[in-house]
Motif scaffolding. Structure first.
Motif, PDB file in Angstrom:
ATOM      1  N   VAL A 249     -25.016  16.465   5.164  1.00 25.16           N
ATOM      2  CA  VAL A 249     -25.959  15.697   4.495  1.00 25.16           C
ATOM      3  C   VAL A 249     -25.448  14.183   4.246  1.00 25.16           C
ATOM      4  CG1 VAL A 249     -27.623  14.881   2.461  1.00 25.16           C
ATOM      5  CG2 VAL A 249     -27.420  17.155   3.346  1.00 25.16           C
ATOM      6  N   TYR A 250     -25.785  13.330   4.742  1.00 25.79           N
ATOM      7  CA  TYR A 250     -25.234  11.701   4.709  1.00 25.79           C
ATOM      8  C   TYR A 250     -26.240  10.970   3.933  1.00 25.79           C
ATOM      9  CZ  TYR A 250     -23.561   7.267   5.903  1.00 25.79           C
ATOM     10  OH  TYR A 250     -22.994   5.967   6.121  1.00 25.79           O
ATOM     11  N   THR A 251     -25.767  10.192   2.920  1.00 28.80           N
ATOM     12  CA  THR A 251     -26.547   9.311   2.112  1.00 28.80           C
ATOM     13  C   THR A 251     -26.151   7.812   2.270  1.00 28.80           C
ATOM     14  OG1 THR A 251     -26.864  10.972   0.251  1.00 28.80           O
ATOM     15  CG2 THR A 251     -27.345   8.504  -0.337  1.00 28.80           C
ATOM     16  N   HIS A 252     -27.236   7.069   2.873  1.00 32.34           N
ATOM     17  CA  HIS A 252     -27.160   5.782   3.127  1.00 32.34           C
ATOM     18  C   HIS A 252     -27.900   4.827   2.232  1.00 32.34           C
ATOM     19  CE1 HIS A 252     -25.938   2.354   6.075  1.00 32.34           C
ATOM     20  NE2 HIS A 252     -27.470   1.941   5.786  1.00 32.34           N
ATOM     21  N   ASN A 253     -26.919   3.820   1.748  1.00 28.78           N
ATOM     22  CA  ASN A 253     -27.503   2.891   0.651  1.00 28.78           C
ATOM     23  C   ASN A 253     -28.095   1.624   1.610  1.00 28.78           C
ATOM     24  OD1 ASN A 253     -26.620   4.318  -1.409  1.00 28.78           O
ATOM     25  ND2 ASN A 253     -24.686   3.271  -1.347  1.00 28.78           N
ATOM     26  N   ILE A 254     -29.337   1.277   1.126  1.00 28.42           N
ATOM     27  CA  ILE A 254     -30.158   0.254   1.890  1.00 28.42           C
ATOM     28  C   ILE A 254     -30.610  -0.702   0.730  1.00 28.42           C
ATOM     29  CG2 ILE A 254     -30.735   1.609   3.796  1.00 28.42           C
ATOM     30  CD1 ILE A 254     -33.700   2.020   2.724  1.00 28.42           C
ATOM     31  N   THR A 255     -31.046  -2.079   0.932  1.00 34.43           N
ATOM     32  CA  THR A 255     -31.977  -2.857   0.095  1.00 34.43           C
ATOM     33  C   THR A 255     -33.326  -2.515   0.037  1.00 34.43           C
ATOM     34  OG1 THR A 255     -32.255  -4.504   1.785  1.00 34.43           O
ATOM     35  CG2 THR A 255     -29.923  -4.588   0.648  1.00 34.43           C
ATOM     36  N   LEU A 256     -34.017  -3.066  -0.848  1.00 37.16           N
ATOM     37  CA  LEU A 256     -35.504  -2.901  -0.880  1.00 37.16           C
ATOM     38  C   LEU A 256     -36.160  -3.505   0.461  1.00 37.16           C
ATOM     39  CD1 LEU A 256     -38.175  -2.053  -2.427  1.00 37.16           C
ATOM     40  CD2 LEU A 256     -38.207  -4.340  -3.535  1.00 37.16           C
ATOM     41  N   LYS A 257     -35.491  -4.598   0.886  1.00 37.80           N
ATOM     42  CA  LYS A 257     -36.181  -5.054   2.170  1.00 37.80           C
ATOM     43  C   LYS A 257     -35.994  -4.434   3.187  1.00 37.80           C
ATOM     44  CE  LYS A 257     -33.426  -7.533   4.849  1.00 37.80           C
ATOM     45  NZ  LYS A 257     -32.590  -8.534   5.556  1.00 37.80           N
ATOM     46  N   ASP A 258     -34.623  -3.782   3.479  1.00 38.32           N
ATOM     47  CA  ASP A 258     -34.550  -2.817   4.476  1.00 38.32           C
ATOM     48  C   ASP A 258     -35.337  -1.617   4.322  1.00 38.32           C
ATOM     49  OD1 ASP A 258     -32.410  -4.213   5.381  1.00 38.32           O
ATOM     50  OD2 ASP A 258     -30.877  -2.925   4.471  1.00 38.32           O
ATOM     51  N   ALA A 259     -35.878  -1.137   3.153  1.00 40.56           N
ATOM     52  CA  ALA A 259     -36.800  -0.182   2.871  1.00 40.56           C
ATOM     53  C   ALA A 259     -38.107  -0.531   3.466  1.00 40.56           C
ATOM     54  CB  ALA A 259     -36.793   0.281   1.298  1.00 40.56           C
ATOM     55  N   LEU A 260     -38.609  -1.874   3.401  1.00 42.27           N
ATOM     56  CA  LEU A 260     -39.774  -2.126   3.760  1.00 42.27           C
ATOM     57  C   LEU A 260     -39.904  -2.669   5.186  1.00 42.27           C
ATOM     58  CD1 LEU A 260     -40.658  -4.327   0.616  1.00 42.27           C
ATOM     59  CD2 LEU A 260     -41.426  -1.729   1.052  1.00 42.27           C
ATOM     60  N   VAL A 261     -39.017  -3.288   5.890  1.00 41.77           N
ATOM     61  CA  VAL A 261     -39.246  -3.928   7.166  1.00 41.77           C
ATOM     62  C   VAL A 261     -38.322  -3.040   8.263  1.00 41.77           C
ATOM     63  CG1 VAL A 261     -39.609  -6.113   6.015  1.00 41.77           C
ATOM     64  CG2 VAL A 261     -37.085  -5.746   6.716  1.00 41.77           C
ATOM     65  N   GLY A 262     -37.507  -2.299   7.968  1.00 47.01           N
ATOM     66  CA  GLY A 262     -36.750  -1.713   9.020  1.00 47.01           C
ATOM     67  C   GLY A 262     -35.434  -2.211   9.108  1.00 47.01           C
ATOM     68  N   PHE A 263     -34.540  -1.645   9.654  1.00 46.90           N
ATOM     69  CA  PHE A 263     -33.128  -1.818   9.686  1.00 46.90           C
ATOM     70  C   PHE A 263     -32.643  -0.777  10.832  1.00 46.90           C
ATOM     71  CE2 PHE A 263     -33.575   1.366   6.537  1.00 46.90           C
ATOM     72  CZ  PHE A 263     -32.709   2.247   6.558  1.00 46.90           C
ATOM     73  N   SER A 264     -31.135  -1.117  10.942  1.00 45.85           N
ATOM     74  CA  SER A 264     -30.344  -0.418  11.844  1.00 45.85           C
ATOM     75  C   SER A 264     -28.966  -0.071  11.191  1.00 45.85           C
ATOM     76  CB  SER A 264     -30.301  -0.577  13.470  1.00 45.85           C
ATOM     77  OG  SER A 264     -29.695  -1.571  13.385  1.00 45.85           O
ATOM     78  N   PHE A 265     -28.171   0.885  11.574  1.00 42.61           N
ATOM     79  CA  PHE A 265     -26.830   1.117  11.123  1.00 42.61           C
ATOM     80  C   PHE A 265     -25.902   2.273  11.743  1.00 42.61           C
ATOM     81  CE2 PHE A 265     -29.478   4.350   8.782  1.00 42.61           C
ATOM     82  CZ  PHE A 265     -28.528   5.367   8.875  1.00 42.61           C
ATOM     83  N   THR A 266     -24.922   2.246  11.712  1.00 42.24           N
ATOM     84  CA  THR A 266     -24.087   3.162  12.324  1.00 42.24           C
ATOM     85  C   THR A 266     -23.394   4.269  11.453  1.00 42.24           C
ATOM     86  OG1 THR A 266     -23.607   1.287  14.055  1.00 42.24           O
ATOM     87  CG2 THR A 266     -22.026   3.306  13.947  1.00 42.24           C
ATOM     88  N   ILE A 267     -23.269   5.398  11.978  1.00 46.78           N
ATOM     89  CA  ILE A 267     -22.434   6.516  11.015  1.00 46.78           C
ATOM     90  C   ILE A 267     -21.322   6.827  11.997  1.00 46.78           C
ATOM     91  CG2 ILE A 267     -22.798   8.987  10.342  1.00 46.78           C
ATOM     92  CD1 ILE A 267     -25.702   8.588   9.868  1.00 46.78           C
ATOM     93  N   ARG A 268     -20.342   7.254  11.337  1.00 50.94           N
ATOM     94  CA  ARG A 268     -18.982   7.702  11.961  1.00 50.94           C
ATOM     95  C   ARG A 268     -18.927   9.037  11.710  1.00 50.94           C
ATOM     96  NH1 ARG A 268     -15.350   5.810  15.838  1.00 50.94           N
ATOM     97  NH2 ARG A 268     -13.305   6.386  15.320  1.00 50.94           N
ATOM     98  N   THR A 269     -18.964   9.970  12.758  1.00 50.47           N
ATOM     99  CA  THR A 269     -18.928  11.406  12.723  1.00 50.47           C
ATOM    100  C   THR A 269     -17.782  12.030  12.380  1.00 50.47           C
ATOM    101  OG1 THR A 269     -18.840  11.801  15.296  1.00 50.47           O
ATOM    102  CG2 THR A 269     -20.926  11.585  14.536  1.00 50.47           C
ATOM    103  N   LEU A 270     -17.676  13.229  12.237  1.00 50.10           N
ATOM    104  CA  LEU A 270     -16.417  13.961  11.752  1.00 50.10           C
ATOM    105  C   LEU A 270     -15.508  14.170  12.932  1.00 50.10           C
ATOM    106  CD1 LEU A 270     -17.900  17.140   9.518  1.00 50.10           C
ATOM    107  CD2 LEU A 270     -16.818  15.032   9.113  1.00 50.10           C
ATOM    108  N   ASP A 271     -16.016  13.899  14.125  1.00 52.79           N
ATOM    109  CA  ASP A 271     -15.397  14.121  15.421  1.00 52.79           C
ATOM    110  C   ASP A 271     -15.078  12.765  15.976  1.00 52.79           C
ATOM    111  OD1 ASP A 271     -17.824  14.044  16.213  1.00 52.79           O
ATOM    112  OD2 ASP A 271     -17.696  15.324  17.832  1.00 52.79           O
ATOM    113  N   LYS A 272     -15.393  11.677  15.088  1.00 51.31           N
ATOM    114  CA  LYS A 272     -14.812  10.339  15.489  1.00 51.31           C
ATOM    115  C   LYS A 272     -15.875   9.627  16.351  1.00 51.31           C
ATOM    116  CE  LYS A 272     -11.333  11.026  12.898  1.00 51.31           C
ATOM    117  NZ  LYS A 272     -11.423  10.714  11.391  1.00 51.31           N
ATOM    118  N   ARG A 273     -16.980  10.178  16.689  1.00 47.35           N
ATOM    119  CA  ARG A 273     -17.921   9.271  17.073  1.00 47.35           C
ATOM    120  C   ARG A 273     -18.828   8.243  16.554  1.00 47.35           C
ATOM    121  NH1 ARG A 273     -21.800  12.281  18.725  1.00 47.35           N
ATOM    122  NH2 ARG A 273     -21.341  14.045  17.718  1.00 47.35           N
TER     123      ARG A 273
END
Length: 374
Positions: A249-273
């Motif tokens: 489980v990964y929890t990502h913090n976003i703004t109210l604007k992101d919640a309404l209009v969309g967004f993108s982000f990157t997650i660094r995995t346990l195997d460094k991808r």
């Protein structure tokens, strides 16, 4: 209708009604040695013949065997025994309304060997007797302590905390323990020394996995060394949390604007991808994004023998990555911003109302086809 007389389970096991559970179990064991239909003839001569007939001798052996197992199934269970003592066999079979709930009707499962195995821990009623003959207890004889039977120390349990990266890849842990060890061949003097134990952590190892090192505890002239048991637990991780053994489980913090209009982000995995995540939906409080097979590997038991291992390379199974979102609201708004926001949501409500009231395209088509020409 003929009413069957109630069976006296205490009389069946030949114990008094106030007998402790230990006496009930002991009586059952004695009777089972005589009545078990699967007893081995080569031991029957040595152990059964010396016990003589049972107190239920007029009944057939099969009926006696049935009765003792049913009686122990009731009297060996504290709740069943309490119901039987107070309400008799009739209350046991019919069910009773108790102050804290309803006791459903008891029904004997009919598996005599299940009761038998639960008591003896074996399908042989002579297991304990034979074990003493074939594996006699270890004795000690010292000037200081005299002669006696060695007893085994209780197991020593230690918690080992694993990083999620270690769980993902698997690793080898060298665990150092200090224990008493003998200094002489006569096993009389001991000294604290360090012992290194090696743990092989498989990828995907779940919390609570127990690694047992048999009799690796303190050496003593009068004791059998204790087993040392390591129990795995997860270390807190700054980004991920394990869920249902193999999901992350990964929890990502976003703004109210992101919640309404969309967004993108990157997650660094346990195997460094790096995984890029695009969100075009409106993020409501219950919204989650699932990334299949991006969780922890699923730990599978592989046969040790080389000829029993599956041929070819087997693709690993993984859990999922579950992404949750924490919306951060603005800490202040100007009057102009409030007015614009109010207008925005009013317009949104009107659009939703129009969409709900508008006829469905298929409904309109059916109405058009069914209408009569003017």
């Amino acid at each position: 209708m003929m009413i069957r007389p109630e069976l006296d389970y205490y009389a069946v096991l030949n114990v008094s009604r106030d007998a402790p559970k230990e006496d009930i179990t002991l009586s059952y064991r004695k009777l089972a040695i005589q009545l078990c239909p699967h007893r081995d003839p080569k031991y029957e001569r040595d152990f059964v013949s010396i016990l003589g007939p049972t107190h239920m001798q007029p009944l057939s052996l099969n009926r006696q065997w049935e009765y003792i197992n049913m009686a122990y199934d009731v009297l060996g269970n504290d709740l069943h025994r309490a119901i039987y003592d107070r309400f008799g066999e009739a209350g046991l079979f019919q069910g009773i309304q108790l102050p804290n709930g309803y006791f459903p009707p008891y029904q004997y499962h009919g598996d005599h060997m299940k009761v038998y195995h639960d008591v003896f821990g074996s399908y042989s009623p002579y297991a304990n007797i034979i074990d003493i003959v074939t594996n006699p207890p270890l004795l000690y004889s010292t000037l200081e302590h005299g002669i006696g039977v060695r007893t085994k120390d209780p197991p020593v349990e230690k918690i080992i905390y694993l990083e999620l990266e270690e769980v993902f890849k698997g690793c080898t842990k060298l665990m150092h323990v200090w224990r008493q060890e003998f200094l002489d061949s006569k096993e009389e003097r001991t000294e604290k020394r360090k012992k290194t134990l090696k743990l092989k952590i498989q990828p995907g190892t779940t919390p609570g996995t127990r690694f047992c090192f048999k009799e690796e505890g303190d050496r003593s002239p009068t004791k059998i060394p204790a087993d040392i048991i390591f129990i795995t637990a997860d270390k807190p991780h700054p980004a991920f949390e394990r869920s249902q053994h193999h999901n992350l489980v990964y929890t990502h913090n976003i703004t109210l604007k992101d919640a309404l209009v969309g967004f993108s982000f990157t997650i660094r995995t346990l195997d460094k991808r790096s995984i890029k995540v695009n969100i075009s939906d409106v993020v409501n409080p219950d919204y989650i994004k699932v990334m299949p097979r991006e969780g922890l590997p699923i730990c599978e038991n592989i046969p040790i023998a080389p000829d029993m291992r599956p041929a070819g390379v087997k693709k690993k199974k993984f859990g999922d990555l579950i992404i949750k979102f924490q919306v951060e609201y603005p800490k202040f708004m100007t009057n102009k911003m409030r007015i614009l926001t109010r207008e925005l949501f009013c317009e949104l409500q009107e659009l939703q109302k129009e969409a709900e009231e508008a006829p469905h395209p298929i409904h309109g088509l059916l109405q058009k086809k069914g209408s009569k020409p003017h």
